[in-house]
Structures are given as structure tokens and as C-alpha cells.
Design an enzyme around this catalytic site. Structure first.
Site, PDB file in Angstrom:
ATOM      1  N   HIS A   1       0.839  -1.191   0.000  1.00 55.71           N
ATOM      2  CA  HIS A   1       0.000   0.000   0.000  1.00 55.71           C
ATOM      3  C   HIS A   1       0.876   1.244   0.000  1.00 55.71           C
ATOM      4  O   HIS A   1       2.085   1.160   0.234  1.00 55.71           O
ATOM      5  CB  HIS A   1      -0.897   0.028   1.248  1.00 55.71           C
ATOM      6  CG  HIS A   1      -0.128   0.128   2.535  1.00 55.71           C
ATOM      7  ND1 HIS A   1       0.588  -0.934   3.065  1.00 55.71           N
ATOM      8  CD2 HIS A   1       0.071   1.171   3.392  1.00 55.71           C
ATOM      9  CE1 HIS A   1       1.171  -0.553   4.187  1.00 55.71           C
ATOM     10  NE2 HIS A   1       0.890   0.723   4.411  1.00 55.71           N
TER      11      HIS A   1
ATOM     12  N   ASP B   1       0.765   5.257   1.826  1.00 56.53           N
ATOM     13  CA  ASP B   1       0.100   5.958   2.922  1.00 56.53           C
ATOM     14  C   ASP B   1      -0.590   7.198   2.363  1.00 56.53           C
ATOM     15  O   ASP B   1       0.037   7.972   1.632  1.00 56.53           O
ATOM     16  CB  ASP B   1       1.111   6.354   4.000  1.00 56.53           C
ATOM     17  CG  ASP B   1       1.730   5.139   4.679  1.00 56.53           C
ATOM     18  OD1 ASP B   1       1.064   4.088   4.740  1.00 56.53           O
ATOM     19  OD2 ASP B   1       2.886   5.238   5.141  1.00 56.53           O
TER      20      ASP B   1
ATOM     21  N   ARG C   1       7.897  -8.847  15.524  1.00 59.29           N
ATOM     22  CA  ARG C   1       8.211  -7.499  15.049  1.00 59.29           C
ATOM     23  C   ARG C   1       7.202  -6.510  15.628  1.00 59.29           C
ATOM     24  O   ARG C   1       5.987  -6.723  15.530  1.00 59.29           O
ATOM     25  CB  ARG C   1       8.179  -7.445  13.525  1.00 59.29           C
ATOM     26  CG  ARG C   1       8.368  -6.031  12.936  1.00 59.29           C
ATOM     27  CD  ARG C   1       8.288  -6.054  11.412  1.00 59.29           C
ATOM     28  NE  ARG C   1       8.161  -4.710  10.852  1.00 59.29           N
ATOM     29  CZ  ARG C   1       9.185  -3.934  10.525  1.00 59.29           C
ATOM     30  NH1 ARG C   1      10.422  -4.382  10.683  1.00 59.29           N
ATOM     31  NH2 ARG C   1       8.986  -2.726  10.039  1.00 59.29           N
TER      32      ARG C   1
ATOM     33  N   HIS D   1       4.805   0.068  -0.038  1.00 60.01           N
ATOM     34  CA  HIS D   1       5.556  -0.753   0.900  1.00 60.01           C
ATOM     35  C   HIS D   1       4.659  -1.835   1.501  1.00 60.01           C
ATOM     36  O   HIS D   1       3.430  -1.780   1.368  1.00 60.01           O
ATOM     37  CB  HIS D   1       6.184   0.108   2.007  1.00 60.01           C
ATOM     38  CG  HIS D   1       5.210   1.004   2.727  1.00 60.01           C
ATOM     39  ND1 HIS D   1       4.646   2.127   2.158  1.00 60.01           N
ATOM     40  CD2 HIS D   1       4.701   0.942   3.984  1.00 60.01           C
ATOM     41  CE1 HIS D   1       3.849   2.726   3.020  1.00 60.01           C
ATOM     42  NE2 HIS D   1       3.841   2.022   4.127  1.00 60.01           N
TER      43      HIS D   1
END
Length: 336
Positions: free
Chosen positions: A209, A211, A276, A266
Site C-alpha cells: 500500500h 500511505d 516485530r 511498501h
């Protein structure tokens, strides 16, 4: 170690590629790195925004204590039983989410907590976030967001200087506005041991996607997973660095620069053995702000985008899938 409490079959999640997350990694000298303490930082920021839409920031002056305190609070929250975390959900869009990303069918190997940066927000709506130490969480969150916002505004003012815009706060004032529609997100990607059985596949933690906001600022622990898409469509892994920040150009900044900057596509891949945790500040304008190419950057050029309000674009973005090209419907002509 934090794990998701209920484990669906791995087949329910999207998988990609043949390579392991680090086999096609950017080497440290390939990543655009900007040292904010150096006099050449403005030129490097402009170049990175044009070529990658992405760069790494070092010597940022955000206290490491603020980073570690908030990460500690995030780990505490994600370590709670699922039933407790779900008291802070479902997201509307503020709140706790698990596997489902948005309302349009996107899923990922992730759980998250989406928060507004508005200090007047009533966090008592999210009781499990505070647990037994509400002031500690609120303090850690406030200190971190304040420091990161200040750094982000410094970067945006450097961008204005680098673009030779006389009003150097033309971008930063939108984040500092009391009505700024900025958000903050904590993501947790649990380890997924099942991946060991799939040598030729990587599972999506958070799908590809861009941002929609002006700019976003990412920091994670030392677990790999972040990938960015290069101009030729190749996906490359970004080595983690828990003491630095990664900056993403957002769709709104792409429009304001009339396509000179590109919002970076990304995604995050799941890790088979390590957890993570990432923190993302999304710098957005007030809902009523009109977004369009800046006239001072348009001399002799044709506008590639229709004017829209941030509210209009945000509404459109929430009605699309993650991977959709959200700007497509706001283009006057195809951006080259």
C-alpha cells in the site's frame, strides 16, 4: 515472546515470492540516509523523495528513552490475553484490530492498535490499553508523539527549503494545526513458525500500500520484514534499525508536489521466529484542508491532479483495498 491467541490456517493469508525476506535486501549503502545534523541534509531529502519516496533518518534528536518506553508499553499491551485486548476494539477506526485490516477484506498476520494524536481523545474508551498504569502509557505515548512530530516538522521544513518555497512551514503547519488529522499506529507481527515448512513462500504481515497522508514516520525493533517497491516494481527488503526512523512520502505530498515526489509502495512480511513491533506516526492535515499541487511549484506546468479536501480523499481511501491506486481517481492526466 508475544503470539496471537488464535491461529488460523496459514492458507487463509496471502503469500508472495520465492525469496526469503532478506535475500533481495538493500545494502546499507543503497538506502538513502539523511543525517539531520549535517548541512547537506536538505538536498539529500529532496533527492530521496524524488527517487525513492523513502529514506532513513539518523541523528534525529528523538530521545532513545522515549522510544524504549513506548515500545515497552506496546509489548505489555500485545502480551495481554486476546480477550483483554479485544476490549479496546473493534477499531472504528480507532482501537484494537486483529488480522482484519480495514473493512474491505484485507487481512494480514498482524495485530494493531490505532490511536489519534489528538490529546483530547477519551482513552477511557480503550480500557485494556491502560491496564493498571494509565498514566504511564499516556505519558510514554505523549512524549514519543511530541518528539516525533517535532522531528517530522523539521523534515517538512527542510523539504520546503529544498524546493525553494518561501513559506517554509507550508507543510509543517498542517501537522501543527490543532485540527490536524494525524494518527499513530502500533503494529505487532507475531512469529509464524509454520513458515519454516514453506521455503518458497513468504506470508504477508501487512499488504502492499501507500500511505494517504502527507508523511509517515516508521520505527521498529530489530526484526526484519519491511519491504519497499522500487521504480521497476522490484520488492526489496529494508534492514531494520531500532535506533533510526524511516520516512515515507504520502499520497498527499505527492499531490502537493505535482508528482515530483512519489508516495512509496511498501509492505511487511511475516517472520518465522521473531516478533516485530513497529510504531508509525501518520502526519495528516485538517479534514477541511484542500489538497492540490502548490502554485509555487507549477510554473509552466500542468496540474496532474484534481483538487480535493483531505476528508474527501480519506473517505475514498477507506473505501478501497490496500493495494489499490487511490490517487488514480483524482488524476487529471496519467502521471508519468
Amino acid at each position: 515472546m508475544v503470539v496471537l491467541s488464535s491461529k488460523p490456517a496459514i492458507e487463509q493469508f496471502s503469500c508472495v515470492g520465492n525469496s526469503k525476506p532478506n535475500s533481495n535486501a538493500l545494502s546499507p549503502d543503497q538506502i538513502p540516509i539523511v543525517d539531520l545534523s549535517k548541512p547537506d541534509s536538505k538536498g539529500l531529502i529532496i533527492k530521496a523523495c524524488e527517487e525513492f519516496g523513502f529514506f532513513k533518518v539518523v541523528n534525529h534528536e528523538v530521545p532513545l528513552e522515549f522510544i524504549s518506553r513506548l515500545e515497552e508499553e506496546a509489548v505489555k499491551f500485545f502480551s495481554l490475553p486476546l480477550s483483554d485486548k479485544e476490549k479496546a476494539g473493534p477499531p472504528d477506526p480507532i482501537g484494537y484490530g486483529n488480522k482484519k485490516i480495514g473493512v474491505n477484506g484485507d487481512v494480514g498476520w498482524v495485530e494493531y492498535l490505532l490511536l489519534t494524536t489528538n490529546p483530547s481523545f477519551n482513552y477511557h474508551r480503550l480500557p485494556s490499553v491502560f491496564n493498571e498504569s494509565p498514566e504511564r502509557f499516556r505519558s510514554a505515548l505523549g512524549d514519543y508523539i511530541s518528539a516525533v512530530r517535532d522531528m517530522t516538522c523539521e523534515i517538512l521544513e527542510s523539504i520546503a527549503d529544498g524546493l525553494r518555497i518561501q513559506q517554509r512551514n507550508i507543510f509543517s503547519k498542517l501537522l501543527m494545526d490543532e485540527q490536524s488529522d494525524s494518527f499513530f499506529r502500533l503494529n505487532h507481527y507475531p512469529p509464524c513458525p509454520e513458515l519454516e515448512a514453506f521455503d518458497d513462500r513468504n506470508m504477508i504481515g501487512f499488504g502492499e500500500h501507500t500511505d494517504p497522508q502527507i508523511i509517515s514516520v516508521l520505527r521498529s525493533n530489530n526484526t526484519s520484514g519491511l519491504q519497499i517497491s522500487m521504480k521497476d516494481g522490484t520488492w526489496v527488503s529494508v534492514p531494520p534499525d531500532q535506533n533510526s526512523f524511516f520516512i515515507n512520502v504520502g499520497d498527499s505530498l505527492q499531490v502537493m508536489t505535482n508528482g515530483r515526489f512519489r508516495s512509496v509502495r511498501h509492505r511487511v512480511l511475516a517472520n518465522s521466529s521473531k516478533s516485530r513491533v513497529s510504531m508509525i506516526y501518520f502526519g495528516g492535515p485538517p479534514l477541511s484542508e484542500r489538497i492540490a499541487p502548490l502554485p509555487c511549484l507549477m510554473t509552466g506546468k500542468e496540474s496532474l491532479y484534481k483538487e480535493f479536501t483531505w476528508f474527501e480523499y480519506k473517505k475514498a481511501a477507506y473505501n478501497t483495498r490496500l493495494a489499490d491506486n487511490r490517487l488514480e481517481h483524482f488524476q487529471r492526466v496519467a502521471a508519468s
